[in-house]
Design a protein around this motif. Structure first.
Motif, mmCIF file in Angstrom:
data_model
loop_
_atom_site.group_PDB
_atom_site.id
_atom_site.type_symbol
_atom_site.label_atom_id
_atom_site.label_comp_id
_atom_site.label_asym_id
_atom_site.label_seq_id
_atom_site.Cartn_x
_atom_site.Cartn_y
_atom_site.Cartn_z
ATOM 1 N N LEU A 176 0.817 -1.214 0.000
ATOM 2 C CA LEU A 176 0.000 0.000 0.000
ATOM 3 C C LEU A 176 0.852 1.267 0.000
ATOM 4 O O LEU A 176 0.344 2.351 -0.300
ATOM 5 C CB LEU A 176 -0.942 -0.001 1.211
ATOM 6 C CG LEU A 176 -1.958 -1.149 1.285
ATOM 7 C CD1 LEU A 176 -2.858 -0.988 2.513
ATOM 8 C CD2 LEU A 176 -2.805 -1.244 0.029
ATOM 9 N N ASN A 177 2.134 1.116 0.326
ATOM 10 C CA ASN A 177 3.036 2.266 0.292
ATOM 11 C C ASN A 177 3.464 2.622 -1.128
ATOM 12 O O ASN A 177 4.012 3.689 -1.369
ATOM 13 C CB ASN A 177 4.287 1.989 1.141
ATOM 14 C CG ASN A 177 4.984 0.696 0.730
ATOM 15 O OD1 ASN A 177 4.314 -0.302 0.455
ATOM 16 N ND2 ASN A 177 6.293 0.703 0.682
ATOM 17 N N ARG A 178 3.242 1.704 -2.058
ATOM 18 C CA ARG A 178 3.641 1.931 -3.456
ATOM 19 C C ARG A 178 2.428 2.266 -4.298
ATOM 20 O O ARG A 178 1.315 1.793 -4.024
ATOM 21 C CB ARG A 178 4.288 0.662 -4.039
ATOM 22 C CG ARG A 178 5.497 0.166 -3.300
ATOM 23 C CD ARG A 178 6.683 1.088 -3.493
ATOM 24 N NE ARG A 178 7.852 0.600 -2.727
ATOM 25 C CZ ARG A 178 8.924 1.327 -2.494
ATOM 26 N NH1 ARG A 178 8.985 2.576 -2.938
ATOM 27 N NH2 ARG A 178 9.927 0.834 -1.814
ATOM 28 N N ASN A 203 -6.917 1.314 -8.361
ATOM 29 C CA ASN A 203 -6.082 1.176 -7.162
ATOM 30 C C ASN A 203 -5.603 -0.259 -6.969
ATOM 31 O O ASN A 203 -6.101 -1.205 -7.581
ATOM 32 C CB ASN A 203 -6.823 1.716 -5.926
ATOM 33 C CG ASN A 203 -7.915 0.767 -5.479
ATOM 34 O OD1 ASN A 203 -7.654 -0.310 -4.941
ATOM 35 N ND2 ASN A 203 -9.159 1.141 -5.738
ATOM 36 N N ILE A 204 -4.646 -0.419 -6.091
ATOM 37 C CA ILE A 204 -3.941 -1.698 -5.950
ATOM 38 C C ILE A 204 -4.885 -2.805 -5.454
ATOM 39 O O ILE A 204 -4.769 -3.958 -5.874
ATOM 40 C CB ILE A 204 -2.709 -1.519 -5.024
ATOM 41 C CG1 ILE A 204 -1.724 -2.670 -5.186
ATOM 42 C CG2 ILE A 204 -3.118 -1.362 -3.575
ATOM 43 C CD1 ILE A 204 -0.375 -2.380 -4.539
ATOM 44 N N LEU A 205 -5.837 -2.472 -4.591
ATOM 45 C CA LEU A 205 -6.747 -3.503 -4.088
ATOM 46 C C LEU A 205 -7.736 -3.930 -5.171
ATOM 47 O O LEU A 205 -8.041 -5.115 -5.322
ATOM 48 C CB LEU A 205 -7.483 -2.995 -2.845
ATOM 49 C CG LEU A 205 -6.568 -2.705 -1.648
ATOM 50 C CD1 LEU A 205 -7.384 -2.168 -0.472
ATOM 51 C CD2 LEU A 205 -5.791 -3.944 -1.224
ATOM 52 N N THR A 206 -8.221 -2.978 -5.941
ATOM 53 C CA THR A 206 -9.110 -3.327 -7.050
ATOM 54 C C THR A 206 -8.385 -4.227 -8.050
ATOM 55 O O THR A 206 -8.933 -5.230 -8.515
ATOM 56 C CB THR A 206 -9.618 -2.046 -7.738
ATOM 57 O OG1 THR A 206 -10.425 -1.331 -6.814
ATOM 58 C CG2 THR A 206 -10.430 -2.362 -8.979
ATOM 59 N N GLN A 207 -7.140 -3.875 -8.358
ATOM 60 C CA GLN A 207 -6.374 -4.706 -9.299
ATOM 61 C C GLN A 207 -6.209 -6.132 -8.763
ATOM 62 O O GLN A 207 -6.470 -7.107 -9.470
ATOM 63 C CB GLN A 207 -4.992 -4.093 -9.566
ATOM 64 C CG GLN A 207 -5.051 -2.800 -10.374
ATOM 65 C CD GLN A 207 -3.687 -2.337 -10.877
ATOM 66 O OE1 GLN A 207 -2.799 -3.150 -11.147
ATOM 67 N NE2 GLN A 207 -3.518 -1.025 -11.014
#
Ligand SMILES: *Cc1c(COP(=O)(O)O)cnc(C)c1O
Length: 357
Positions: free
Chosen positions: A56-58, A248-252
């Motif tokens: 989540l930091n990236r 976003n990263i979680l959706t991906q």
């Protein structure tokens, strides 16, 4: 004089009414075409692990390569076609409109149809022109061809199946519109999972066709993910307007994982289609209820004094969509999303009690 919004905000924005989403806490929620089913426990646990490991930091992968590869395989994207991902297909409508908003450009649609086309055209400074559907909500192809010839639209949006009417337009009629259009045509297949027809296999036939889908109605509305399939030369231009990290990263991670077991959502869609048939029959059996055919995960129906019926349903803690007043053709129309069998029974019972003799 103190500075107020009226000094700075565009006049057309000041005049707009905000898109209203009612509070649904405590209701049987059948107003927004959501899939009523949750994911299986094992899959939810797998998503928990993906969330725990996510960096989540990236920033997320700006091109969402893994997710695109998954979508390509699961959706059967034809060879030679590219994908453009959006934060919901709403964002993709906005991207298309922004990229095409030359001075004087026209967006064409039919009405009643999905309200975001008109709203986003207004946000982006496109003139929106709409051709009325016939009274039975079928496509008036001649009127559409006439509007295309007169308005020369830069882009035309066609929801296939249509929202809020639920029907699938005549395929030949849509094809003729694409052929006659001097601009792009976006066929919006938000409800493809509940219909037996698609323009995906026809993409190669038309240089001006883009096909748009979303995972929202499929069961992942909370993730906000839509995509356009089309020719690389068009999508390369549209991609310039997309903000770099829009997915976003979680959706991906979540969408890639869930679509890795496509049967889960396909089976849920099949259950919803079966329930749609049962619900339509039950509705048609109620006195003074007119039911319109649906190829989507919702049913449009007409009742006497729809606004009173809507309020009475609400009092019984059932939330549907009141379309009375939205368009002349939708007089006394309500739209119900197909829920679980239990929810549908709750709705039917509440409706039976809400119909005044
Ligand atoms: C719901 C809906 C959309 C929006 O989908 P999101 O991906 O959730 O933004 C687009 N088009 C139509 C016709 C819809 O009904």
């Amino acid at each position: 004089m103190p500075l107020t919004p009226e000094h700075l905000i565009r006049d057309d924005i000041l005049r707009l009414a905000a898109y209203h989403v009612p509070d649904s806490t405590g209701y049987v929620k059948l107003d927004a075409m959501e899939n009523p089913y949750r994911l299986p426990q094992a899959l939810r646990a797998a998503l928990g692990e993906i969330a725990a490991e996510a960096s989540l930091n990236r920033y997320p992968d700006p091109a969402a390569r893994a997710l695109k590869a998954r979508l390509r395989a699961v959706m059967g994207v034809p060879d030679g076609m590219e994908l453009l991902l959006g934060n919901g297909s709403d964002e993709l409508i906005q991207i298309v409109a922004m990229a095409l908003a030359r001075p004087g450009a026209v967006m064409l649609g039919v009405e009643p149809s999905f309200v975001m086309y008109r709203m986003i055209a207004a946000f982006c400074g496109l003139r929106y022109e709409a051709v009325a559907l016939r009274e039975d909500f079928t496509l008036d192809v001649d009127a559409c061809l006439d509007a295309i010839a007169r308005q020369r639209p830069t882009v035309t949006f066609i929801a296939y199946p249509n929202n809020p009417t639920g029907n699938l337009f005549d395929r030949e009629g849509v094809s003729r519109m694409i052929e006659a259009s001097p601009g792009l045509v976006v066929v919006d297949e938000a409800y493809y999972a509940f219909a037996d027809a698609s323009f995906l296999p026809r993409l190669a036939d038309y240089p001006n066709l883009l096909l748009m889908r979303t995972v929202s109605k499929l069961g992942l509305a909370g993730l906000r993910l839509g995509f356009i399939v089309g020719r690389p030369e068009w999508l390369a231009e549209l991609d310039k307007v997309r903000l770099p990290y829009n997915i976003n990263i979680l959706t991906q991670g979540f969408a890639e994982r869930v679509l890795g077991e496509p049967r889960v959502l396909e089976d849920q869609a099949a259950a919803i289609r079966a329930e749609r048939g049962r619900l339509a029959l039950a509705l048609a059996r109620l006195p003074r209820v007119q039911v319109f055919p649906s190829s989507a995960n919702f049913i449009l129906f007409r009742v006497p004094r729809a606004t009173d019926v809507f309020a009475a349903l609400k009092e019984r803690r059932v939330l549907v969509k009141n379309l009375a007043g939205a368009h002349a053709l939708l007089a006394d129309c309500l739209r119900v999303t197909v829920g679980t069998p239990v929810e549908n029974d709750q709705f039917l019972q509440a409706l039976g009690a809400s119909l005044t003799p």
